[in-house]
Design an enzyme around this catalytic site. Structure first.
Site, mmCIF file in Angstrom:
data_model
loop_
_atom_site.group_PDB
_atom_site.id
_atom_site.type_symbol
_atom_site.label_atom_id
_atom_site.label_comp_id
_atom_site.label_asym_id
_atom_site.label_seq_id
_atom_site.Cartn_x
_atom_site.Cartn_y
_atom_site.Cartn_z
ATOM 1 N N CYS A 386 0.890 -1.169 0.000
ATOM 2 C CA CYS A 386 0.000 0.000 0.000
ATOM 3 C C CYS A 386 0.918 1.207 0.000
ATOM 4 O O CYS A 386 1.817 1.306 0.845
ATOM 5 C CB CYS A 386 -0.896 -0.067 1.238
ATOM 6 S SG CYS A 386 -1.197 1.458 2.134
ATOM 7 N N CYS A 389 1.212 3.334 3.206
ATOM 8 C CA CYS A 389 1.792 2.551 4.313
ATOM 9 C C CYS A 389 3.280 2.322 4.058
ATOM 10 O O CYS A 389 4.102 2.368 4.973
ATOM 11 C CB CYS A 389 1.100 1.201 4.453
ATOM 12 S SG CYS A 389 -0.690 1.276 4.435
HETATM 13 P P1 FAD Z 1 -1.747 -6.307 12.673
HETATM 14 O O1 FAD Z 1 -1.555 -4.904 13.137
HETATM 15 O O2 FAD Z 1 -1.480 -6.607 11.241
HETATM 16 O O3 FAD Z 1 -0.814 -7.220 13.579
HETATM 17 C C1 FAD Z 1 -0.530 -8.585 13.243
HETATM 18 C C2 FAD Z 1 -0.269 -9.344 14.534
HETATM 19 O O4 FAD Z 1 0.897 -8.818 15.175
HETATM 20 C C3 FAD Z 1 -1.372 -9.192 15.569
HETATM 21 O O5 FAD Z 1 -2.381 -10.136 15.385
HETATM 22 C C4 FAD Z 1 -0.631 -9.377 16.866
HETATM 23 O O6 FAD Z 1 -0.447 -10.750 17.084
HETATM 24 C C5 FAD Z 1 0.714 -8.788 16.604
HETATM 25 N N1 FAD Z 1 0.842 -7.394 17.042
HETATM 26 C C6 FAD Z 1 0.040 -6.356 16.732
HETATM 27 N N2 FAD Z 1 0.518 -5.224 17.235
HETATM 28 C C7 FAD Z 1 1.661 -5.547 17.880
HETATM 29 C C8 FAD Z 1 2.628 -4.797 18.604
HETATM 30 N N3 FAD Z 1 2.544 -3.474 18.738
HETATM 31 N N4 FAD Z 1 3.658 -5.456 19.163
HETATM 32 C C9 FAD Z 1 3.789 -6.793 19.035
HETATM 33 N N5 FAD Z 1 2.919 -7.557 18.336
HETATM 34 C C10 FAD Z 1 1.869 -6.938 17.774
HETATM 35 N N6 FAD Z 1 -2.712 0.339 7.885
HETATM 36 C C11 FAD Z 1 -3.307 1.564 7.823
HETATM 37 O O7 FAD Z 1 -4.535 1.658 7.864
HETATM 38 N N7 FAD Z 1 -2.547 2.697 7.717
HETATM 39 C C12 FAD Z 1 -1.196 2.667 7.671
HETATM 40 O O8 FAD Z 1 -0.549 3.702 7.538
HETATM 41 C C13 FAD Z 1 -0.555 1.391 7.745
HETATM 42 N N8 FAD Z 1 0.796 1.280 7.685
HETATM 43 C C14 FAD Z 1 1.372 0.049 7.709
HETATM 44 C C15 FAD Z 1 2.769 -0.054 7.626
HETATM 45 C C16 FAD Z 1 3.369 -1.295 7.612
HETATM 46 C C17 FAD Z 1 4.875 -1.384 7.537
HETATM 47 C C18 FAD Z 1 2.582 -2.487 7.661
HETATM 48 C C19 FAD Z 1 3.222 -3.843 7.611
HETATM 49 C C20 FAD Z 1 1.203 -2.384 7.755
HETATM 50 C C21 FAD Z 1 0.588 -1.127 7.785
HETATM 51 N N9 FAD Z 1 -0.786 -1.002 7.904
HETATM 52 C C22 FAD Z 1 -1.366 0.235 7.853
HETATM 53 C C23 FAD Z 1 -1.614 -2.178 8.189
HETATM 54 C C24 FAD Z 1 -1.803 -2.331 9.723
HETATM 55 O O9 FAD Z 1 -0.576 -2.208 10.409
HETATM 56 C C25 FAD Z 1 -2.397 -3.711 10.084
HETATM 57 O O10 FAD Z 1 -1.571 -4.708 9.550
HETATM 58 C C26 FAD Z 1 -3.802 -3.889 9.568
HETATM 59 O O11 FAD Z 1 -4.617 -2.859 10.053
HETATM 60 C C27 FAD Z 1 -4.368 -5.248 10.036
HETATM 61 O O12 FAD Z 1 -4.390 -5.281 11.442
HETATM 62 P P2 FAD Z 1 -4.553 -6.588 12.288
HETATM 63 O O13 FAD Z 1 -5.562 -6.294 13.344
HETATM 64 O O14 FAD Z 1 -4.792 -7.740 11.395
HETATM 65 O O15 FAD Z 1 -3.177 -6.805 13.080
#
Ligand code: FAD
Length: 456
Positions: A386, A389
């Site tokens: 994205c 991101c």
């Molecule tokens: P995710 O946030 O994807 O987390 C995956 C797993 O990691 C979780 O299930 C948990 O087990 C673990 N986890 C979560 N948080 C933490 C933590 N802080 N420490 C340790 N473990 C943790 N989305 C946007 O809307 N805007 C953005 O600007 C954006 N930037 C991004 C930048 C990057 C580099 C990446 C990889 C993703 C970005 N995303 C962004 C996507 C967002 O970060 C999430 O991946 C997405 O919202 C899905 O969230 P999720 O609830 O599936 O868990």
């Protein structure tokens, strides 16, 4: 007196949270002013579109195409086109091509600055900075294909909710945590692979068996971290205090960055029913409130960046650092704003003691490994599917990489100062602005949670 070293971490008992929050009320206006109101710090040069994910096949893991992005939201076809994930992910504002080396060679008289393109209105953000330094914690963005990338307006492309989610996003985060691998014998690539095999940019195939094995281990690790009944020891990041300091710091930096991104996407969230951008309390509750360790890692990163910025202050004071060659007035204004930030950062007692790292036990031998693994995290950002991101992911990994370089490679006594490129400075100060706004958002969310609980 409540220092935050990598060993002792921010917690309420020590009142460090409060210390940092108080500092942030002074830092935030200054860092916002710097990053929003100066050309130098509000534009970032990076190679956003031309690098391939070096670790896996884009088609499997990435969510960069419209179909994939649409799949991440249940009923996207029901909402206006402009609110859909692929629209939200797009970059806005002028994006000018870097003119490249050639332009300067053609006109040697030309100073290290240039015009960026039509309607860009900047003249202060052009530079040549090819030199690499072995002390870098990040991969220079022009590493692979020689192209210098594009300038992007950071103010026109705020970090906020984009809808990017699903397998692609998950894969990137999983791989980032896998880099925190140098845990005991559990992670195969620290135990079995030499650093030389690990960097730079191994081919995807070389990685596969490593990632598979590490993936299984990471899953176990993840379960261990997330198991609800496992007592969590806030000052280690792990429930068992047998990890060495450096490994804990590495994990906390990645987790703190992840939590910071989560705070922004929850704070600046698109309500797809009303079309309004607003804070989403449920998002905060689900991603951060239930995980105090993640919040503590945000504070940890704030402490780490504060220390790096404070340390850097003395090198940015004098005239020798030119923020915009050829424009003395612009330089002076920018420098004054920079110093407001660095002086505030230095106004608190030293809250992060980097001198404890890489000294005892296996510490010294870990330094190169630490640096190479952090470089791998920066490469991982090319796997983010994205645009917005990826922009902020790249900027923030570069920002933390610069902070680590300042903390661990800049030796005040010897005067051996590694060169900091413009992109590194811009990344560092914008990353500081990001973590500062995370602290603010978390504080606001905390009030909203209190209100919610009181109303129940
Ligand atoms: P995710 O946030 O994807 O987390 C995956 C797993 O990691 C979780 O299930 C948990 O087990 C673990 N986890 C979560 N948080 C933490 C933590 N802080 N420490 C340790 N473990 C943790 N989305 C946007 O809307 N805007 C953005 O600007 C954006 N930037 C991004 C930048 C990057 C580099 C990446 C990889 C993703 C970005 N995303 C962004 C996507 C967002 O970060 C999430 O991946 C997405 O919202 C899905 O969230 P999720 O609830 O599936 O868990």
């Amino acid at each position: 007196n409540c220092p935050i070293s990598p060993k002792s971490i921010v917690d309420d008992a020590c009142a460090s949270y409060a210390t940092l929050e108080k500092l942030n009320t002074r830092i935030k206006p200054a860092i916002d002013d710097l990053t929003r109101n100066t050309d130098f710090f509000s534009h970032y040069r990076l190679n956003l579109f031309h690098k391939q994910c070096p670790f896996w096949n884009d088609e499997n893991g990435m969510c960069g195409n419209i179909g994939c992005a649409v799949e991440t939201l249940d009923s996207e076809e029901d909402i206006p086109e402009v609110w859909r994930a692929h629209e939200l992910s797009k970059l806005e504002g002028p994006r000018a091509q870097h003119p490249g080396k050639k332009a300067r060679h053609e006109n040697p008289e030309r100073p290290l600055q240039g015009k960026l393109g039509e309607d860009v209105g900047e003249s202060c953000v052009f530079e040549y900075d090819d030199e690499c330094d072995e002390r870098d914690y990040c991969v220079p963005d022009d590493e692979s294909d020689g192209s210098k990338g594009d300038y992007v307006s950071l103010t026109r492309n705020p970090e906020r909710f984009t809808g990017y989610a699903g397998d692609g996003a998950r894969q990137v985060w999983d791989a980032a945590y896998r880099e925190n691998c140098f845990q005991k014998s559990s992670f195969p690539h620290s135990a079995n692979l030499g650093v030389s095999q690990w960097q730079p940019g191994p081919a995807a195939q070389d990685f596969k068996h490593v990632l598979d094995a590490a993936g299984r281990q990471a899953q176990l690790e993840q379960q261990r971290i997330e198991k609800p009944n496992t007592p969590f020891v806030a000052n280690t990041g792990f429930e068992v205090d047998d990890e060495c300091l450096e490994k804990r710091v590495f994990y906390r930096v990645v987790s703190g960055m992840h939590a910071s991104i989560s705070s922004h996407l929850c704070w600046d969230f698109l309500n797809q029913t009303t079309g309004e951008w607003q804070p989403n309390l449920a998002c905060y509750e689900f991603r951060l409130h239930k995980f105090p360790d993640r919040i503590s890692n945000v504070y940890f990163n704030y402490a780490l960046l504060t220390r790096a910025v404070a340390k850097l202050g003395q090198y940015l004071k004098g005239e020798e650092y030119t923020f915009c060659t050829g424009d003395a007035q612009g330089d002076a204004v920018t420098r004054a704003k920079v110093l407001q930030v660095t002086e505030q950062a230095a106004s608190v007692p030293q809250i992060f003691d980097e001198s404890l790292m890489f000294v005892n036990g296996e510490g010294p031998s870990l330094k190169e490994d630490f640096r190479n693994r952090f470089r791998n995290i920066s490469r991982l950002m090319d796997c983010v599917g994205c645009d917005k991101c990826r922009l902020w992911g790249k900027l923030q990994t570069a920002g933390y990489g610069t902070a680590l370089k300042v903390l661990f490679e800049l030796d005040n006594k010897s005067g051996d100062v590694p060169i900091l490129k413009r992109t590194e400075l811009v990344a560092l100060f914008n990353t500081y602005a990001r973590i500062s706004s995370s602290m603010y958002a978390i504080g606001q969310f905390r009030h909203l949670m209190e209100d919610k609980i009181a109303a129940e």
